[in-house]
Design a protein around this motif. Structure first.
Motif: not given
Length: 765
Positions: A215, A356, A361-362, A387, A390, A392, A398
């Protein structure tokens, strides 16, 4: 309770998490328990494949890179506490009445040592006395067979129970005819499961440890990692070293949200070199996480009007449903309200949103600081909303990643401990096991406690007359301690399968059994030889655990054997091969492979290095929802700010020297506390406004939803860096402030992190 002979103290803790503080703590634990040989052996076996045993503490995944010391301070405490040389045998119970033991502290009760044989309560002497295993099972069987309805029994599960025992336990309950299967998840992550199921079609997180390692940004909400999931410190330290951004969201800035020295990094230990574990700390007010998440979403959507990369419109269009309604609710929520409800400035929310936005990749992780609120389900769904904006999900680095607590609490739910089972699961269970399982939903933890007190009514089909607890300390873990204890007293029979003496054994039914079991560290020898059990970690990896130590007593039975003994006594004509299952746990796994999705070829796959990961459809962007898409939610933002400025929002929590209800000492190293547990942490301005001096005694009053007032008297008020209007203190002592009616209508979880209290200087005398 603090030791009256020792002086309490508190000072701010500025050292790195883990590091030499943890190393010295481990040395002290080994010294105090006298485990200079078996202790180090256990350290080298814990959390290792090929003959190792799984830590009986937290559910953090085992390292995927072959780490030789994949351990933590609290795991070693837990193991040595189990491996103690002290014994609670018949001589101990002969010397003490239950009434006398009720006056002991919870620490003193567990410190007596390991239970070594089955005991039954004798009302005439007010003592527990020895009983043969066959007679204990016969007593359980007689009570269960004598019920007017199977729904008059409840079968509670702690997160320490292995998968094989879990499967047998739910099979016994359902063959008897009830879905009354309350578990510790009802009090911890029920909100997470319900929210993820509704949003993604799975009750679990989709991220695994490799995602943590990949991440670009990690958002950690409502988690005290240094105490509750200490091995997370490795992931946080590695994330900082590779340049990832780490955002901690918590009313208290905990030790893990500053810096750490990972003990197995020998160079850093030698140089005392700490690694930062955060890029940003956001001190939300209790319950303000949802407002923060909505603020991040609002910032992204506003930015998307001029920057098409602020969100991922292709992902949203292809894989989600409900986006336009969510866009509108974000637009309609004023920034002033987001600031008020989160307790954060708009600038702070925008800073988190920028982190963010810049991340490719979160991963977002959360724990009980998010779930133990009235709106816990809505908050977790808001996390998923952010999430989804975006994209993710369904890619490396993610996804959502709830931090489960006890070592196999997720495995318990996977393997059938669920008071609301699906029709699909029950159909497979019926087909494979040849039983006719009940279809009506059963009771959860809150429902079970209520049913102990009440007779037949619209909500419950009958009063709970038999309570069986597989591990844990139900009376102390549940809300409203006196009410829960009183409910236990009304049971005809209470049965506790345990390794050590605890409070729940003393708040017993008219008849009561204590059935001692093997610990996770101990060898489980059955007819076909040494047995292994499996567990599932918080990221859906399933692996084997094999005990290494000679059992504390030759009279202990394994948890599967105890369950099978009770089942045969309660179901004498059952066609289930209970005895065959216990001879060889592979036979249990063969049946599980036919019932549980993802467990196909179980016996082979669980013996692979590191075991196997249960398939998560949502990770592959397959959503088992009615729309077959990931579902945005558009819930209204809750009002988490008390209208009365004199009311504080209290969160209950563990100390560092504690695991669940097991208290190792009255110290809390990371919060700088020594020799004190009867305390309340407060904001300094809140203390001054109430005329409270630092360290002075105060009285705490809570008002329950049922109208009752609850009190704790003579607690010490300690200054701490908390948002104004909030406070904190330790469970289980503060559980008495949580009324029976104080549970979420969304999840039935007790509101342990949202207790409305008034704090005043202690009354004279």
């Amino acid at each position: 309770m603090a030791d009256e002979k020792k002086q309490w103290s508190q000072r701010d803790y500025h050292h790195p998490a883990a590091g030499w503080g943890a190393a010295m703590s481990v040395m002290n634990v080994l010294r105090d328990e006298g485990e200079w040989v078996d202790g180090p052996r256990a350290i080298l076996k814990m959390n290792h494949e090929n003959g190792g045993f799984d830590c009986p503490g937290c559910a953090w995944p085992d390292d995927t890179k072959g780490l030789k010391l994949d351990i933590c301070e609290n795991g070693i405490k837990h193991v040595t506490w189990e491996m103690t040389r002290k014994r609670a045998g018949k001589e101990f119970f002969a010397a003490h009445t239950v009434t006398e033991l009720k006056a002991w502290s919870d620490h003193e009760l567990e410190a007596v040592g390991r239970l070594v044989g089955p005991m039954v309560y004798d009302a005439g002497s007010d003592k527990y006395v020895p009983i043969a295993w066959k007679d204990a099972f016969a007593l359980v069987g007689r009570h269960l067979r004598g019920l007017d309805s199977p729904d008059e029994a409840a079968f509670y599960t702690s997160g320490r129970l292995g998968n094989e025992a879990t499967f047998l336990y739910q099979l016994m309950a359902r063959e008897l005819g009830t879905n009354n299967l309350p578990d510790c998840s009802n009090m911890c992550h029920e909100a997470s499961g319900r929210a993820l199921q509704a949003a993604l079609g799975t009750g679990k997180g989709t991220a695994d440890l490799k995602d943590w390692e990949a991440a670009d940004a990690l958002f950690i909400l409502g988690v005290n990692a240094a105490s509750n999931a200490p091995r997370m410190l490795t992931a946080l330290s590695e994330a900082d070293k590779r340049g990832a951004r780490i955002v901690h969201v918590n009313p208290m800035v905990e030790a893990a949200a500053r810096k750490a020295i990972v003990p197995h990094d020998f160079v850093d230990m030698a140089l005392m070199k700490a690694t930062p574990t955060s890029s940003l700390n956001l001190q939300v007010r209790p319950g303000g996480d949802m407002a923060l998440m909505r603020g991040i979403a609002k910032a992204l959507l506003e930015r998307a009007e001029s920057d098409p990369k602020a969100i991922d419109p292709e992902f949203v269009e292809r894989y989600t449903s409900g986006f336009e309604a969510y866009r509108k609710v974000c637009a309609d929520t004023p920034w002033e309200e987001l600031e008020h409800q989160s307790g954060l400035t708009r600038a702070a929310i925008l800073e988190a949103a920028e982190i963010y936005h810049r991340s490719e990749r979160t991963l977002i992780s959360w724990c009980l600081g998010v779930t133990q609120h009235e709106h816990g389900v809505d908050t977790v769904r808001e996390i998923v909303n952010v999430l989804l904006l975006r994209g993710n999900l369904g890619r490396e680095g993610a996804g959502p990643s709830p931090v489960r607590g006890h070592s196999n609490v997720q495995g318990n739910r996977t393997c059938g401990i669920d008071h609301r089972p699906t029709a699909e699961f029950l159909d497979r269970l019926a087909s494979v096991c040849g039983i006719d399982p009940p279809r009506e939903h059963g009771l959860d933890t809150v429902g079970t406690i209520e049913a102990m007190h009440r007779g037949l009514d619209d909500r419950h089909r009958g009063r709970i007359r038999v309570f069986v607890g597989m591990g844990g300390n139900f009376v102390l873990a549940a809300p409203d301690t006196p009410y829960t204890a009183a409910g236990m007293h009304q049971c005809d029979l209470t049965v506790h399968v345990s390794t050590k003496l605890n409070r729940s054994h003393l708040e017993h039914g008219r008849e009561a059994l204590i059935l001692p079991c093997l610990g996770r560290t101990e060898r489980d020898e059955q007819h076909t030889g040494l047995q292994a059990t499996s567990v599932e970690d918080s990221m859906s990896m399933v692996h084997l655990s094999v005990g290494m130590k000679r059992p504390a007593s030759p009279h202990l039975l394994s948890e599967p054997a105890i369950i099978a003994g009770m089942a045969r006594a309660a179901l004498p004509d059952s066609a289930t091969p209970w005895e065959d299952y216990i001879e060889d746990y592979d036979r249990i796994r063969d049946t599980m492979a036919k019932v549980l999705p993802g467990f196909e070829d179980f016996n082979r796959r669980v013996r692979l290095p590191l075991g196997f990961r249960i398939k998560q459809p949502a990770r592959e962007l397959v959503f088992l929802t009615p729309s077959e898409r990931a579902e945005f939610s558009a819930a209204e933002l809750p009002d988490v700010v008390p209208a009365d400025r004199d009311v504080l929002v209290l969160q209950t929590m563990r100390s560092h020297d504690q695991w669940n209800t097991t208290v190792y000492s009255d110290n809390d190293r990371y919060r700088g506390v020594k020799n004190l547990r009867t305390l309340i942490f407060m904001n300094l301005e809140d203390m001054r406004a109430r005329g409270i001096g630092e360290g002075t005694l105060v009285d705490i009053e809570s008002l329950s939803r049922d109208g009752t007032r609850r009190h704790l008297r003579g607690y010490r008020a300690l200054r701490y860096d908390l948002p104004r209007g909030s406070a904190a203190g330790y469970m289980p002592e503060m559980n008495v402030l949580v009324g029976f009616a104080d549970y979420s209508t969304q999840s039935d979880q007790p509101l342990m992190k949202n207790v409305r209290v008034r704090v005043t200087p202690a009354a004279a005398g």
